[in-house]
Scaffold this motif. Structure first.
Motif, mmCIF file in Angstrom:
data_model
loop_
_atom_site.group_PDB
_atom_site.id
_atom_site.type_symbol
_atom_site.label_atom_id
_atom_site.label_comp_id
_atom_site.label_asym_id
_atom_site.label_seq_id
_atom_site.Cartn_x
_atom_site.Cartn_y
_atom_site.Cartn_z
ATOM 1 N N TYR A 33 13.967 -24.765 34.504
ATOM 2 C CA TYR A 33 13.339 -25.079 35.801
ATOM 3 C C TYR A 33 14.064 -24.609 36.863
ATOM 4 O O TYR A 33 15.363 -24.903 37.045
ATOM 5 C CB TYR A 33 13.316 -26.688 35.571
ATOM 6 C CG TYR A 33 12.676 -27.460 36.922
ATOM 7 C CD1 TYR A 33 11.502 -26.716 37.475
ATOM 8 C CD2 TYR A 33 12.898 -28.646 37.337
ATOM 9 C CE1 TYR A 33 10.746 -27.385 38.334
ATOM 10 C CE2 TYR A 33 12.198 -29.347 38.176
ATOM 11 C CZ TYR A 33 11.011 -28.589 38.751
ATOM 12 O OH TYR A 33 10.383 -29.516 39.718
ATOM 13 N N GLY A 34 13.215 -23.968 37.638
ATOM 14 C CA GLY A 34 14.099 -23.272 38.703
ATOM 15 C C GLY A 34 13.375 -23.619 39.997
ATOM 16 O O GLY A 34 11.924 -23.640 40.178
ATOM 17 N N LEU A 35 14.066 -23.387 41.349
ATOM 18 C CA LEU A 35 13.237 -23.462 42.495
ATOM 19 C C LEU A 35 13.025 -22.011 43.160
ATOM 20 O O LEU A 35 14.011 -21.101 43.257
ATOM 21 C CB LEU A 35 14.057 -24.219 43.497
ATOM 22 C CG LEU A 35 13.813 -24.374 45.070
ATOM 23 C CD1 LEU A 35 12.503 -25.186 45.184
ATOM 24 C CD2 LEU A 35 14.943 -24.953 45.880
ATOM 25 N N VAL A 277 9.955 -15.903 28.656
ATOM 26 C CA VAL A 277 8.791 -16.243 29.451
ATOM 27 C C VAL A 277 9.217 -17.322 30.545
ATOM 28 O O VAL A 277 9.740 -18.267 30.305
ATOM 29 C CB VAL A 277 7.596 -16.359 28.815
ATOM 30 C CG1 VAL A 277 6.425 -16.667 29.926
ATOM 31 C CG2 VAL A 277 7.301 -15.347 28.022
ATOM 32 N N GLU A 278 9.128 -16.965 31.723
ATOM 33 C CA GLU A 278 8.957 -17.953 33.109
ATOM 34 C C GLU A 278 7.643 -17.907 33.610
ATOM 35 O O GLU A 278 7.054 -17.036 33.887
ATOM 36 C CB GLU A 278 10.131 -17.490 33.936
ATOM 37 C CG GLU A 278 10.295 -18.249 35.176
ATOM 38 C CD GLU A 278 11.003 -17.378 36.249
ATOM 39 O OE1 GLU A 278 12.390 -17.911 36.357
ATOM 40 O OE2 GLU A 278 10.528 -16.526 36.841
ATOM 41 N N LEU A 279 7.126 -19.051 33.880
ATOM 42 C CA LEU A 279 6.175 -19.297 34.626
ATOM 43 C C LEU A 279 6.219 -19.309 36.189
ATOM 44 O O LEU A 279 7.029 -20.335 36.403
ATOM 45 C CB LEU A 279 4.950 -20.236 34.044
ATOM 46 C CG LEU A 279 3.905 -20.745 34.846
ATOM 47 C CD1 LEU A 279 2.751 -19.464 34.852
ATOM 48 C CD2 LEU A 279 3.147 -21.905 34.472
ATOM 49 N N CYS A 280 6.009 -18.479 36.945
ATOM 50 C CA CYS A 280 6.019 -18.797 38.594
ATOM 51 C C CYS A 280 4.755 -19.133 39.128
ATOM 52 O O CYS A 280 3.873 -18.828 38.789
ATOM 53 C CB CYS A 280 6.761 -17.619 39.075
ATOM 54 S SG CYS A 280 5.570 -16.248 38.985
ATOM 55 N N ASN A 317 10.354 -21.045 30.974
ATOM 56 C CA ASN A 317 10.741 -21.868 32.124
ATOM 57 C C ASN A 317 9.654 -21.994 32.957
ATOM 58 O O ASN A 317 8.495 -21.263 33.055
ATOM 59 C CB ASN A 317 11.799 -21.093 32.463
ATOM 60 C CG ASN A 317 13.089 -20.963 31.808
ATOM 61 O OD1 ASN A 317 12.982 -21.588 30.635
ATOM 62 N ND2 ASN A 317 14.031 -20.347 32.210
ATOM 63 N N LEU A 318 9.903 -22.842 34.053
ATOM 64 C CA LEU A 318 8.956 -23.077 35.155
ATOM 65 C C LEU A 318 9.675 -22.888 36.310
ATOM 66 O O LEU A 318 10.812 -23.401 36.918
ATOM 67 C CB LEU A 318 8.459 -24.524 35.113
ATOM 68 C CG LEU A 318 7.477 -24.746 36.472
ATOM 69 C CD1 LEU A 318 6.139 -24.016 36.395
ATOM 70 C CD2 LEU A 318 7.250 -26.609 36.557
ATOM 71 N N LEU A 319 9.350 -21.795 37.215
ATOM 72 C CA LEU A 319 9.857 -21.307 38.421
ATOM 73 C C LEU A 319 8.910 -22.058 39.457
ATOM 74 O O LEU A 319 7.876 -21.426 39.671
ATOM 75 C CB LEU A 319 10.343 -19.981 38.729
ATOM 76 C CG LEU A 319 10.692 -19.466 39.902
ATOM 77 C CD1 LEU A 319 11.977 -20.020 40.075
ATOM 78 C CD2 LEU A 319 10.747 -17.885 39.905
ATOM 79 N N LEU A 320 9.143 -23.018 40.308
ATOM 80 C CA LEU A 320 8.271 -23.532 41.337
ATOM 81 C C LEU A 320 8.533 -23.117 42.722
ATOM 82 O O LEU A 320 9.712 -23.620 43.206
ATOM 83 C CB LEU A 320 8.343 -24.978 40.770
ATOM 84 C CG LEU A 320 6.993 -25.905 41.562
ATOM 85 C CD1 LEU A 320 5.654 -25.297 41.294
ATOM 86 C CD2 LEU A 320 7.207 -27.321 41.068
ATOM 87 N N ASN A 321 7.647 -22.773 43.319
ATOM 88 C CA ASN A 321 8.108 -22.287 44.712
ATOM 89 C C ASN A 321 7.629 -23.334 45.738
ATOM 90 O O ASN A 321 6.607 -23.958 45.631
ATOM 91 C CB ASN A 321 7.055 -20.989 44.895
ATOM 92 C CG ASN A 321 7.301 -20.801 46.469
ATOM 93 O OD1 ASN A 321 8.236 -19.981 46.513
ATOM 94 N ND2 ASN A 321 6.438 -20.808 47.091
ATOM 95 N N THR A 322 8.353 -23.214 46.798
ATOM 96 C CA THR A 322 7.980 -24.089 48.361
ATOM 97 C C THR A 322 8.430 -23.139 49.055
ATOM 98 O O THR A 322 9.380 -22.403 49.140
ATOM 99 C CB THR A 322 8.791 -25.514 48.426
ATOM 100 O OG1 THR A 322 8.152 -25.890 49.468
ATOM 101 C CG2 THR A 322 10.270 -25.539 48.391
#
Length: 350
Positions: A33-35, A277-280, A317-322
């Motif tokens: 999990y990433g920002l 894999v990372e989902l962004c 992974n999940l790379l979630l953007n703000t």
């Protein structure tokens, strides 16, 4: 192997001493999990990070935004602390988006944050704090698409979205026989070297703009050479280029949707079932802006939790953007949501 272990790899210290890159790969598999932070001049306008192209803002007019860049509330300590409270293990930030404005003290262009009223190297500030707080730090870099550099890919050769379709044509763009892609490739190579030199503990280089080289003969971009060069500069750095253009990327980061075997061969690059894999994806919905947007709905905590659960189930992974606001502060429409998800993560040992 000499030198200290990056703080975020402390739990992989023994492996790092033997094989730094493998240590980083093992860490990334478990990071989960990433920002993601899209921040730049477009944040001032609050109308999507593609505002220059969408609204056909002339290059010189858009460049004036640099004098309005005042990231007074961009606080690296608060950003990294926030990510940790949310249960995130790494941060990825736009060092330079498609508009070519750079958030570090680059020597390759004066179109940067240090040469703005801010007089600040935001990448250096965030790198220092990530190292202090044992947070992985990825560096987003716009590779295939650039709306300012004279020799960046143009629409005649690389499709209609490589550059804004100005009418009359943008006078600063080199065209025809005067255009030399190799000048741009060397510019990017020098900038990426600057970034890795500035942030030697970076977890990886995250390239964007893949649709442009994919629209033509991508061998002209010398991507394989670039990957080798990046890896020669750091013993552990990982390389990603969205959904993969060569297949030799260390991990793939697909946007909004992880391709299946049925659609991998068509428009979704070279992701394979065995790849990391990372989902962004981003917190905003409709219009789905990555940079700060004044309008648009934002994901709820239940939606974020569902995405995390799906990512865990599928093993990516999940790379979630703000998108930070113009002053550099995090969008309050997202912070409470992400903190609530973080509390649940810790409470449930997710």
């Amino acid at each position: 192997m000499t030198g200290k272990t990056p703080s975020y790899l402390e739990n992989y210290k023994e492996l790092y001493a033997k094989n730094p890159r493998q240590a980083n790969i093992e860490w990334f598999k478990n990071a989960r999990y990433g920002l993601f932070l899209h921040y730049g001049l477009y944040s001032i306008l609050g109308r999507h990070e593609w505002v220059q192209l969408r609204e056909l803002i002339p290059v010189a007019e858009y460049a004036k935004l640099k004098e309005q860049f005042h990231p007074d509330k961009f606080d690296a300590v608060k950003i990294v602390s926030f990510a940790k409270k949310c249960g995130m293990k790494y941060i990825n930030i736009t060092t330079r988006h498609h508009d070519c404005f750079c958030l570090w003290d680059t020597k390759e262009t004066d179109f940067n944050s240090v040469n703005s009223p801010a007089r600040r190297d935001l990448i250096a500030e965030l790198a220092v704090e990530c190292e202090k707080q044992e947070m992985g730090f990825f560096l987003y870099y716009s590779h295939g698409r650039d709306w300012k550099h004279p020799h960046a890919p143009n629409n005649d050769e690389w499709g209609g979205s490589a550059r804004p379709n100005y009418n009359p044509p943008e006078p600063s763009y080199a065209v025809g026989k005067d255009h030399d892609l190799n000048i741009y490739l060397e510019f990017m190579k020098r900038q990426i070297k600057e970034l890795i030199t500035l942030v030697p503990d970076t977890a990886g280089i995250w390239l964007d703009g893949i649709a442009v080289p994919q629209s033509g003969d991508y061998s002209l971009f010398k991507i394989d050479e670039l990957y080798s060069y990046i890896r020669s500069l750091s013993p552990h750095v990982l390389v990603s280029y969205k959904q993969g253009i060569l297949g030799s990327e260390d991990f793939f980061s697909s946007e909004h949707h992880v391709p299946t075997k049925d659609d991998t061969a068509s428009k979704h690059g070279k992701i394979t079932g065995s790849s990391m894999v990372e989902l962004c994806t981003t917190m905003t919905e409709n219009p789905g802006s990555w940079g700060y947007s004044i309008i648009g709905a934002h994901k709820t905590k239940d939606q974020v939790w569902a995405q995390l659960a799906e990512s865990k189930r599928k093993g990516h992974n999940l790379l979630l953007n703000t998108g930070p606001m113009a002053d550099g502060s995090l969008d309050a429409r997202d912070t409470d949501t992400l903190l609530a998800v973080g509390e649940r993560l810790f409470a449930e040992g997710f």
